[in-house]
Design a protein around this motif. Structure first.
Motif, PDB file in Angstrom:
ATOM      1  N   CYS A   2       0.892  -1.167   0.000  1.00 17.41           N
ATOM      2  CA  CYS A   2       0.000   0.000   0.000  1.00 17.41           C
ATOM      3  C   CYS A   2       0.925   1.210   0.000  1.00 17.41           C
ATOM      4  O   CYS A   2       1.255   1.760   1.050  1.00 17.41           O
ATOM      5  N   ALA A   3       1.368   1.612  -1.154  1.00 14.71           N
ATOM      6  CA  ALA A   3       2.574   2.451  -1.215  1.00 14.71           C
ATOM      7  C   ALA A   3       2.350   3.938  -1.380  1.00 14.71           C
ATOM      8  O   ALA A   3       3.245   4.732  -1.076  1.00 14.71           O
ATOM      9  N   ALA A   4       1.195   4.372  -1.889  1.00 13.39           N
ATOM     10  CA  ALA A   4       1.028   5.801  -2.192  1.00 13.39           C
ATOM     11  C   ALA A   4       0.830   6.612  -0.907  1.00 13.39           C
ATOM     12  O   ALA A   4       0.239   6.105   0.033  1.00 13.39           O
ATOM     13  N   PRO A   5       1.306   7.843  -0.823  1.00 14.75           N
ATOM     14  CA  PRO A   5       1.954   8.605  -1.884  1.00 14.75           C
ATOM     15  C   PRO A   5       3.414   8.246  -2.134  1.00 14.75           C
ATOM     16  O   PRO A   5       4.008   8.741  -3.085  1.00 14.75           O
ATOM     17  N   GLY A   6       4.040   7.450  -1.286  1.00 13.23           N
ATOM     18  CA  GLY A   6       5.334   6.924  -1.701  1.00 13.23           C
ATOM     19  C   GLY A   6       6.529   7.312  -0.864  1.00 13.23           C
ATOM     20  O   GLY A   6       7.666   7.069  -1.268  1.00 13.23           O
ATOM     21  N   SER A   7       6.308   7.881   0.323  1.00 11.11           N
ATOM     22  CA  SER A   7       7.494   8.293   1.078  1.00 11.11           C
ATOM     23  C   SER A   7       8.298   7.080   1.562  1.00 11.11           C
ATOM     24  O   SER A   7       9.526   7.110   1.557  1.00 11.11           O
ATOM     25  N   GLU A  56       3.194  15.721   3.406  1.00 10.81           N
ATOM     26  CA  GLU A  56       3.909  15.206   2.250  1.00 10.81           C
ATOM     27  C   GLU A  56       2.923  14.721   1.192  1.00 10.81           C
ATOM     28  O   GLU A  56       3.104  14.898   0.003  1.00 10.81           O
ATOM     29  N   GLU A  57       1.800  14.159   1.673  1.00 16.02           N
ATOM     30  CA  GLU A  57       0.824  13.646   0.733  1.00 16.02           C
ATOM     31  C   GLU A  57       0.128  14.796   0.021  1.00 16.02           C
ATOM     32  O   GLU A  57      -0.094  14.774  -1.177  1.00 16.02           O
ATOM     33  N   GLY A  58      -0.210  15.836   0.794  1.00 15.05           N
ATOM     34  CA  GLY A  58      -0.862  17.000   0.210  1.00 15.05           C
ATOM     35  C   GLY A  58      -0.007  17.593  -0.879  1.00 15.05           C
ATOM     36  O   GLY A  58      -0.504  17.954  -1.948  1.00 15.05           O
ATOM     37  N   GLU A  59       1.287  17.650  -0.622  1.00 15.56           N
ATOM     38  CA  GLU A  59       2.186  18.229  -1.615  1.00 15.56           C
ATOM     39  C   GLU A  59       2.223  17.383  -2.883  1.00 15.56           C
ATOM     40  O   GLU A  59       2.129  17.892  -3.990  1.00 15.56           O
ATOM     41  N   ALA A  60       2.325  16.076  -2.684  1.00 14.47           N
ATOM     42  CA  ALA A  60       2.377  15.196  -3.846  1.00 14.47           C
ATOM     43  C   ALA A  60       1.064  15.282  -4.611  1.00 14.47           C
ATOM     44  O   ALA A  60       1.026  15.291  -5.834  1.00 14.47           O
ATOM     45  N   MET A  61      -0.029  15.374  -3.862  1.00 10.44           N
ATOM     46  CA  MET A  61      -1.356  15.456  -4.472  1.00 10.44           C
ATOM     47  C   MET A  61      -1.455  16.719  -5.322  1.00 10.44           C
ATOM     48  O   MET A  61      -2.004  16.697  -6.421  1.00 10.44           O
ATOM     49  N   ALA A 100       5.983  -1.245  -6.034  1.00  9.71           N
ATOM     50  CA  ALA A 100       5.220  -0.311  -5.207  1.00  9.71           C
ATOM     51  C   ALA A 100       3.795  -0.331  -5.727  1.00  9.71           C
ATOM     52  O   ALA A 100       3.536   0.029  -6.871  1.00  9.71           O
ATOM     53  N   ASN A 101       2.878  -0.769  -4.886  1.00  7.80           N
ATOM     54  CA  ASN A 101       1.501  -0.980  -5.324  1.00  7.80           C
ATOM     55  C   ASN A 101       0.541  -0.103  -4.530  1.00  7.80           C
ATOM     56  O   ASN A 101       0.765   0.174  -3.348  1.00  7.80           O
ATOM     57  N   ASP A 102      -0.522   0.332  -5.159  1.00  4.51           N
ATOM     58  CA  ASP A 102      -1.603   0.987  -4.424  1.00  4.51           C
ATOM     59  C   ASP A 102      -2.902   0.738  -5.177  1.00  4.51           C
ATOM     60  O   ASP A 102      -2.922   0.716  -6.406  1.00  4.51           O
ATOM     61  N   ALA A 103      -3.983   0.570  -4.407  1.00  2.00           N
ATOM     62  CA  ALA A 103      -5.265   0.253  -5.041  1.00  2.00           C
ATOM     63  C   ALA A 103      -5.900   1.471  -5.691  1.00  2.00           C
ATOM     64  O   ALA A 103      -6.791   1.337  -6.527  1.00  2.00           O
ATOM     65  N   ARG A 128      -3.758   7.843  -6.893  1.00  2.00           N
ATOM     66  CA  ARG A 128      -2.629   7.874  -5.958  1.00  2.00           C
ATOM     67  C   ARG A 128      -1.395   7.150  -6.518  1.00  2.00           C
ATOM     68  O   ARG A 128      -0.274   7.462  -6.137  1.00  2.00           O
ATOM     69  N   THR A 129      -1.594   6.203  -7.431  1.00  2.00           N
ATOM     70  CA  THR A 129      -0.399   5.560  -8.018  1.00  2.00           C
ATOM     71  C   THR A 129       0.394   6.585  -8.837  1.00  2.00           C
ATOM     72  O   THR A 129       1.605   6.451  -8.992  1.00  2.00           O
ATOM     73  N   HIS A 130      -0.288   7.604  -9.342  1.00  2.00           N
ATOM     74  CA  HIS A 130       0.452   8.624 -10.097  1.00  2.00           C
ATOM     75  C   HIS A 130       1.242   9.539  -9.173  1.00  2.00           C
ATOM     76  O   HIS A 130       2.304  10.041  -9.545  1.00  2.00           O
ATOM     77  N   MET A 131       0.733   9.736  -7.933  1.00  2.00           N
ATOM     78  CA  MET A 131       1.541  10.454  -6.941  1.00  2.00           C
ATOM     79  C   MET A 131       2.811   9.660  -6.675  1.00  2.00           C
ATOM     80  O   MET A 131       3.910  10.193  -6.541  1.00  2.00           O
ATOM     81  N   LEU A 132       2.604   8.359  -6.624  1.00  2.00           N
ATOM     82  CA  LEU A 132       3.709   7.436  -6.359  1.00  2.00           C
ATOM     83  C   LEU A 132       4.759   7.516  -7.472  1.00  2.00           C
ATOM     84  O   LEU A 132       5.960   7.587  -7.208  1.00  2.00           O
ATOM     85  N   VAL A 133       4.291   7.534  -8.702  1.00  2.00           N
ATOM     86  CA  VAL A 133       5.212   7.609  -9.839  1.00  2.00           C
ATOM     87  C   VAL A 133       6.008   8.909  -9.744  1.00  2.00           C
ATOM     88  O   VAL A 133       7.227   8.935  -9.933  1.00  2.00           O
ATOM     89  N   HIS A 134       5.327   9.988  -9.379  1.00  2.00           N
ATOM     90  CA  HIS A 134       6.017  11.275  -9.285  1.00  2.00           C
ATOM     91  C   HIS A 134       7.052  11.266  -8.154  1.00  2.00           C
ATOM     92  O   HIS A 134       8.205  11.634  -8.348  1.00  2.00           O
ATOM     93  N   GLN A 135       6.622  10.802  -6.962  1.00  2.00           N
ATOM     94  CA  GLN A 135       7.512  10.799  -5.793  1.00  2.00           C
ATOM     95  C   GLN A 135       8.730   9.915  -6.028  1.00  2.00           C
ATOM     96  O   GLN A 135       9.865  10.325  -5.837  1.00  2.00           O
TER      97      GLN A 135
END
Ligand SMILES: C[S@@+](CC[C@H](N)C(=O)[O-])C[C@H]1O[C@@H](n2cnc3c(N)ncnc32)[C@H](O)[C@@H]1O
Length: 733
Positions: free
Chosen positions: A171-176, A701-706, A203-206, A210-217
């Motif tokens: 459950c990886a997003a946002p990815g820190s 951190e999540e807000g920023e990635a979002m 790194a997986n997320d349902a 949010r997976t795109h936040m993950l890709v960015h981070q």
């Protein structure tokens, strides 16, 4: 409010500019009486500790940030903070009170983490803190610093990831935490950051967005060992890899390390998500428990014998914590145990896990101490939703060593609240491995092969079982395909860049339909290639993988040219011939940062002549520091050369961050424009506020990635490519 959504943070500050009790917009204290009554009943701490706990919970969370560990510049940047910022931030007083300077966190390896407890008002008034904040904002944008909550840094550290490990972040997003795992995979050669680890992080997320936040981070760390998937972790399909004992068969990949940082009620984050005080539900955790247990059980199944798994939540609730761990261990037939981590992370203040708790069975807060008692109470009722038995402590709770779980409470070291447990799967009983004579590393084997049961032919039912529980829904990612080494375009492109034959061109893939002209070229490692070639990428809902290393670029001539990309420099550098790397001086670097396309006349010898003598367009420029310079590692950047001018292929943010670090000011065109704007606005309050908002804990951190995803949409990263392309056009023009 389940953890994982953005909540608005309210703040209040006292005279000394640090934490003070916060109120909501009606001026009433932000506290929920049911919360306290429930946790007092749970005995999560001694009665005399409640005042300190509540005072801490009602005060804003200090900011913490991590200097990213796999970068060659990590230690250098840390030293820079100590040498250049710390002295000027020490001994500052505000309205008669001393303001604490940033504090280095003792339990984080290599002192790469800092905590800062500061109010917005201090930021606005203090020139020193404003400068420091500007530095942090730019370095964060450049990927050299990550804002992350202190407690959130614990799980990846306990996993002790090595570069050869196969790792899964369920459950990886946002990815820190994924970012920390990637850093650990790349840690082997932190001095050059050029080695490609043989391991892997999925790194997986349902949640698709949010997976795109993950890709960015995670993308900021440019790893060829990363895959991002979008599946329900509780039904994560078996990943297939080629079997080594059978030329035709496939086998199931098992993981050395798994992180299950599951969705939870999130009441440990009350300090930054103050709305949870209002939305807090006494029974919601009972529902979360079921999903959490399913995710954990799936993780346990995917783990290798002897492997380690961390389960973590930012909830205080034993129903989401110890109850999940106890149920999962009991269902694992003695295969799993909780690892004693009391000797790990010295300096971190932690509390033991609980082995007794009660369960709230209705929203009035009625609790039942045992499942039997609960069953009796509902015997003549027909409740719409039943609370499952595993929410209660099992009979053998005392023998499970639940005290080895870690509870972090906010008052102990000014953090959020957190729960972590490290589980180990029993090692396989097997004969001692034979040590090869030549000391060469042995090829890794998948678990099934160690069983001597490589997968050969699978029935339809077995295949379907692999994908049981996946999220389904439309999947419309561009295809991923490895580029044939005979591909004429890639052959010409690599020749154009004059790379050595050592460059692993068999590991390059493109995201376009086969036969289309290749635009961007990604590099992965061997294991990712095996996975992509052995699995249907739409069934594993692959969102992204690898690192973009080079891109096609039109020179206007007939040759099909490629250019180097900033993210990929450390990966291609070992394969670039010396004549393609041009040495420049620090003043040259300044000229290249200050203008998008300085003419050769604006540059200095011998760099100017070197550029003039070249005929191609794509090179690397290297700036080697002298004794007198603050930076100690050579800086290598992609360079575009036109007929009479040249320019860095570096996006705006990276350009500004580099400039601030090397020259102490932002000399880039964007920086100059910003300074001009600031000068135009004589009233300095507004820009200062803009700056202050980035650091004072308002966002998370999540807000920023979002925000990044909101801004860039699902195509985050494209803007950067366009920006660089525009720079090139300017240079060519
Ligand atoms: C606590 S957050 C993870 C934070 C993340 N580990 C980090 O450090 O940045 C929980 C995540 O689980 C995701 N999630 C919720 N249900 C899930 C499921 N069934 N499978 C996988 N991910 C899920 C949410 O979208 C959310 O991003």
């Amino acid at each position: 409010m389940p953890r994982g959504r953005r909540g608005k943070t309210h703040k209040g500050t006292g005279g000394d500019g640090t934490s003070k009790k916060r109120t909501d917009k009606w001026g009433t204290p932000s506290e929920n009486p049911k919360f306290r009554a429930y946790y007092e009943k749970q005995k999560i701490m001694k009665p005399e500790e409640w005042e300190a706990f509540m005072a801490s919970m009602l005060s804003p969370l200090p900011t913490s940030f991590r200097v990213t560990g796999s970068r060659a510049t990590a230690q250098e940047l840390n030293e820079y903070i100590k040498m250049h910022h710390l002295p000027s931030l020490t001994g500052i007083s505000f309205e008669g009170q001393t303001v604490d300077p940033p504090k280095q966190i003792s339990w984080y390896p290599q002192g790469l983490v800092w905590q800062l407890n500061l109010a917005k008002r201090v930021l606005r008034k203090s020139e020193e803190f404003r400068r420091f904040q500007l530095f942090l904002v730019y370095e964060t944008d450049a990927g050299n610093i990550s804002r992350q909550e202190l407690v959130s840094m614990i799980p990846p550290l306990l996993l002790d990831v090595q570069p050869h490990h196969y790792v899964m972040d369920m459950c990886a997003a946002p990815g820190s935490k994924s970012a920390q795992l990637i850093e650990a995979l790349h840690a082997a050669d932190a001095s050059s950051a050029s080695s490609i680890p043989s391991g892997l992080l999925i790194a997986n997320d349902a949640d698709y967005k949010r997976t795109h936040m993950l890709v960015h981070q995670a993308g900021r760390l440019a790893s060829p060992a990363l895959m991002v998937t979008n599946l329900d972790a509780s039904g994560f399909p078996n990943i297939k890899i080629p079997s080594e004992s059978s030329s035709s068969g496939l086998t199931t990949l098992k993981f050395d390390r798994i992180l299950a940082d599951v969705p939870c009620s999130g009441d440990g984050t009350l300090r930054k998500n103050i709305n949870i005080w209002r939305d807090w539900s006494i029974t919601a955790p009972n529902g979360m428990h079921t999903l959490q247990l399913r995710i954990l059980l799936r993780g346990m199944k995917m783990l290798k014998a002897g492997g380690l798994l961390v389960y973590s939540t930012c909830s205080l609730n034993p129903v989401e914590n110890e109850a999940v761990i106890a149920a999962a261990i009991n269902q694992s037939s003695g295969e799993f145990s909780i690892v004693d981590v009391s000797d790990k992370l010295p300096g971190l203040i932690r509390r033991p896990g609980m082995d007794a708790w009660t369960v709230a069975v209705d929203k009035d807060g009625t609790t039942k101490d045992t499942f039997a008692e609960y069953e009796e109470s509902i015997a003549d009722k027909d409740p719409p939703k039943r609370v499952v038995a595993t929410c209660w402590p099992p009979e053998n709770a005392k023998s499970l060593h639940l005290d080895r779980c870690i509870r972090i409470l906010p008052q102990d070291q000014d953090t959020g609240a957190f729960f972590v447990a490290l589980l180990q799967k029993a090692p396989r009983q097997e004969p001692a491995p034979s040590v090869p004579q030549d000391g060469a590393p042995q090829k890794r084997k998948a678990d099934d092969e160690l069983d001597g049961q490589p997968e050969q032919k699978r029935t339809k039912a077995e295949v379907e079982e692999d994908f049981e529980g996946t999220t389904g829904g439309t999947y419309s990612e561009q295809p991923f395909h490895y580029i044939s080494e005979d591909n004429e375009q890639i052959k010409e492109g690599l020749e154009y860049l004059n790379l050595r034959p050592t460059f692993p061109s068999h590991l390059l893939f493109a995201r376009s339909s086969k036969g289309d002209s290749i635009r961007s070229v990604y590099l992965t490692n061997e294991i990712i290639k095996s996975i992509l070639q052995s699995n249907d990428t739409s069934r594993i809902r692959l969102i992204n993988c690898g690192t973009k290393v080079i891109a096609e670029h039109s020179t206007g001539g007939t040759a099909r040219a490629f250019r180097f990309l900033h993210d990929g420099v450390s990966l291609v550098l070992p394969h670039v011939k010396p004549e393609e790397i041009l040495d420049a001086s620090v003043p040259d670097l300044k000229a290249l940062i200050a203008g998008y396309n300085p003419t050769f006349e604006e540059l200095h010898e011998p760099f100017r002549s070197a550029l003039q003598s070249k005929t191609g367009t794509s090179y690397l420029v290297r700036v080697t520091p002298s004794e007198a310079d603050d930076f100690k590692q050579p800086i290598v950047l992609p360079l575009w050369r036109a007929a009479a001018s040249s320019g860095l292929l570096l996006d705006k943010k990276a350009r500004s961050a580099l400039s601030l670090r090397i020259f102490g000011e932002d000399v880039s065109p964007a920086g100059q424009e910003q300074s001009q704007k600031s000068r135009d606005k004589a009233a300095a309050a507004t820009p200062a506020e803009v700056v202050a908002d980035g650091l004072d804990g308002e966002g998370d951190e999540e807000g920023e990635a979002m925000a990044v995803v909101d801004e860039l949409g699902a195509d985050a990263g494209i803007e950067e490519v366009q920006e660089v392309a525009e720079q090139q056009e300017a240079i060519e023009g």
